[in-house]
Design a protein around this motif. Structure first.
Motif, PDB file in Angstrom:
ATOM      1  N   GLU A 222      35.226  21.437 -15.276  1.00  0.00           N
ATOM      2  CA  GLU A 222      35.136  22.555 -14.331  1.00  0.00           C
ATOM      3  C   GLU A 222      35.792  23.804 -14.905  1.00  0.00           C
ATOM      4  O   GLU A 222      35.277  24.925 -14.756  1.00  0.00           O
ATOM      5  CB  GLU A 222      35.797  22.169 -13.012  1.00  0.00           C
ATOM      6  N   LYS A 223      36.933  23.638 -15.588  1.00  0.00           N
ATOM      7  CA  LYS A 223      37.579  24.789 -16.231  1.00  0.00           C
ATOM      8  C   LYS A 223      36.690  25.368 -17.333  1.00  0.00           C
ATOM      9  O   LYS A 223      36.578  26.589 -17.475  1.00  0.00           O
ATOM     10  CB  LYS A 223      38.933  24.375 -16.802  1.00  0.00           C
ATOM     11  N   CYS A 224      36.078  24.495 -18.127  1.00  0.00           N
ATOM     12  CA  CYS A 224      35.177  24.967 -19.179  1.00  0.00           C
ATOM     13  C   CYS A 224      34.000  25.721 -18.575  1.00  0.00           C
ATOM     14  O   CYS A 224      33.583  26.770 -19.080  1.00  0.00           O
ATOM     15  CB  CYS A 224      34.669  23.784 -20.012  1.00  0.00           C
ATOM     16  N   HIS A 225      33.456  25.168 -17.501  1.00  0.00           N
ATOM     17  CA  HIS A 225      32.320  25.797 -16.834  1.00  0.00           C
ATOM     18  C   HIS A 225      32.684  27.180 -16.300  1.00  0.00           C
ATOM     19  O   HIS A 225      31.961  28.158 -16.518  1.00  0.00           O
ATOM     20  CB  HIS A 225      31.852  24.898 -15.702  1.00  0.00           C
ATOM     21  N   LYS A 226      33.823  27.286 -15.615  1.00  0.00           N
ATOM     22  CA  LYS A 226      34.244  28.575 -15.071  1.00  0.00           C
ATOM     23  C   LYS A 226      34.490  29.585 -16.178  1.00  0.00           C
ATOM     24  O   LYS A 226      34.243  30.787 -16.005  1.00  0.00           O
ATOM     25  CB  LYS A 226      35.509  28.391 -14.227  1.00  0.00           C
TER      26      LYS A 226
ATOM     27  N   ARG B 234      27.635  18.573 -21.262  1.00  0.00           N
ATOM     28  CA  ARG B 234      28.695  17.833 -20.581  1.00  0.00           C
ATOM     29  C   ARG B 234      29.839  18.716 -20.100  1.00  0.00           C
ATOM     30  O   ARG B 234      30.442  18.444 -19.054  1.00  0.00           O
ATOM     31  CB  ARG B 234      29.257  16.754 -21.493  1.00  0.00           C
ATOM     32  N   TYR B 235      30.157  19.777 -20.851  1.00  0.00           N
ATOM     33  CA  TYR B 235      31.355  20.551 -20.551  1.00  0.00           C
ATOM     34  C   TYR B 235      31.073  21.952 -20.007  1.00  0.00           C
ATOM     35  O   TYR B 235      31.898  22.486 -19.255  1.00  0.00           O
ATOM     36  CB  TYR B 235      32.218  20.669 -21.819  1.00  0.00           C
ATOM     37  N   LEU B 236      29.983  22.544 -20.384  1.00  0.00           N
ATOM     38  CA  LEU B 236      29.717  23.920 -19.970  1.00  0.00           C
ATOM     39  C   LEU B 236      28.738  24.000 -18.802  1.00  0.00           C
ATOM     40  O   LEU B 236      28.848  24.895 -17.969  1.00  0.00           O
ATOM     41  CB  LEU B 236      29.167  24.737 -21.150  1.00  0.00           C
ATOM     42  N   GLY B 237      27.779  23.094 -18.748  1.00  0.00           N
ATOM     43  CA  GLY B 237      26.801  23.096 -17.670  1.00  0.00           C
ATOM     44  C   GLY B 237      25.566  23.878 -18.050  1.00  0.00           C
ATOM     45  O   GLY B 237      25.636  24.958 -18.622  1.00  0.00           O
ATOM     46  N   LEU B 238      24.416  23.321 -17.737  1.00  0.00           N
ATOM     47  CA  LEU B 238      23.121  23.942 -18.055  1.00  0.00           C
ATOM     48  C   LEU B 238      22.330  24.214 -16.778  1.00  0.00           C
ATOM     49  O   LEU B 238      22.497  23.543 -15.766  1.00  0.00           O
ATOM     50  CB  LEU B 238      22.300  23.043 -18.981  1.00  0.00           C
TER      51      LEU B 238
END
Length: 295
Positions: free
Chosen positions: A171-175, A289-293
C-alpha cells in the motif's frame, strides 16, 4: 476491483496461531501486569485506611503525617490514576511487540477502546455520579493478553501478520507511485526498467560536490524492492541502506551487485528515478505486486 484490492490477491494461507516466543512474551507481561494490579489495589486499601486513621486522630481539617516536603508523593487520586493507566500500558506493550516483530502498524488505542469501558459523553461525564461510576469500572477492568491478541487479529481484517505486513508495504509503494486523486500512475515500465516521473529525488548543490537524496515516497518503493529481492521485511541488500534514511550520496547511480532481481537505481536532475531489474519478468512482477496496475 480497485487497485488496493489487487494487493490482497497476493496472499498465503493465514496462520493465526501465536508462536511460543510471542506467547512467552505475553505471559511474562500478563503476570507482571496482574501483580501490579493486585499490589496497587492493596496499596489503595491500605492508603485509605491510613488516611482515615489520620483524620480520626487529627480531625479532617488538619494536615496529616502521611506526606512531607521530602516524602513520597502518594495519594488516593494518584493510586487510582495509575490503576487506570496500567490497562493501557499492558495493551501498548503487547501491541508494540507484535508491530515491531511482524512489521505491522496496529494502533494500540483502537485495541484499548475495544477492551476498556468507554467514557460517557461530556454531558453525562460532568455528572459526579456518572463520572465516579466510569472511573470505578475502569479501575476494576481486567486485561487478558488473549483478548489483546484477538483484537489485533480483528483489526488485521482477516489477514495473518505476514499478510498484513505485505499489504501495508504494498500500500505504501502504491501510494508513492500513484496520483490517487487522478487515479493515474506516476511510473512507467519499459521492459526491465521502471521509471518514476515527478518529484522522486533531490539534487543538492555544494561548492565541494553535488549530493543526491531519495524522497520519502521513493524510499518506500525501495523498501518494497528490498522485500521483493529478499523476501524479508528487515533485511536490505548491499547498497540499499545508504539510500534509505536521511543520508546523502555523492553519486546518482547505484549498482546492486549482490541482487538477483534488481540491477540498479539512477537519479536525475528533474526528479526522475529509474530502477532497473535484471529481467523484464522481474520488473513486470514487481509492478504488479507492489505498485498496482490498471485493468
Amino acid at each position: 476491483m480497485n487497485l488496493l484490492d489487487k494487493f490482497d490477491a497476493v496472499t498465503v494461507e493465514a496462520d493465526f496461531r501465536i508462536t511460543p516466543e510471542d506467547k512467552a512474551f505475553c505471559e511474562a507481561h500478563q503476570a507482571a501486569y496482574d501483580a501490579a494490579i493486585q499490589s496497587f489495589h492493596e496499596l489503595a486499601f491500605f492508603w485509605e485506611d491510613m488516611e482515615n486513621t489520620q483524620k480520626e486522630l487529627l480531625g479532617s481539617k488538619e494536615d496529616t503525617y502521611l506526606s512531607s516536603r521530602d516524602g513520597p508523593e502518594i495519594s488516593q487520586r494518584r493510586i487510582n490514576a495509575h490503576l487506570e493507566w496500567l490497562h493501557r500500558a499492558v495493551i501498548s506493550n503487547i501491541v508494540y511487540h507484535f508491530n515491531s516483530t511482524y512489521h505491522v502498524s496496529v494502533r494500540d488505542d483502537y485495541v484499548a477502546n475495544n477492551l476498556l469501558p468507554q467514557m460517557p459523553d461530556l454531558r453525562i461525564y460532568e455528572n459526579k455520579e456518572a463520572r465516579e461510576a466510569y472511573h470505578k469500572k475502569l479501575r476494576e477492568a481486567k486485561i487478558r493478553y488473549e483478548d489483546v491478541f484477538d483484537q489485533m487479529l480483528l483489526l488485521l481484517d482477516g489477514r495473518s501478520f505476514t499478510e498484513q505486513a505485505f499489504h501495508e508495504l504494498a500500500e505504501k509503494c502504491h501510494k508513492a507511485a500513484w496520483n490517487l486523486y487522478q487515479n493515474k500512475a506516476n511510473y512507467e515500465r519499459k521492459k526491465a526498467l521502471i521509471s518514476f516521473n515527478g518529484y522522486f529525488c533531490s539534487l543538492h548543490h555544494y561548492s565541494w560536490q553535488d549530493e543526491w537524496t531519495l524522497e520519502d515516497k521513493t524510499q518506500d518503493i525501495l523498501r518494497g524492492v528490498a522485500h521483493y529481492e529478499t523476501g524479508s521485511f528487515d533485511v536490505y541488500p548491499l547498497g540499499f541502506s545508504e539510500l534509505l534514511g536521511y543520508q546523502r550520496s555523492p553519486n546518482n547511480e547505484h549498482e546492486f551487485s549482490t541482487c538477483k532481481k534488481v540491477k540498479g537505481l539512477k537519479m536525475f536532475k528533474n526528479g526522475r528515478v529509474d530502477i532497473r531489474f535484471t529481467s523484464e519478468t522481474y520488473a513486470a512482477e514487481f509492478a504488479t505486486r507492489y505498485l498496482g496496475l490498471v485493468c
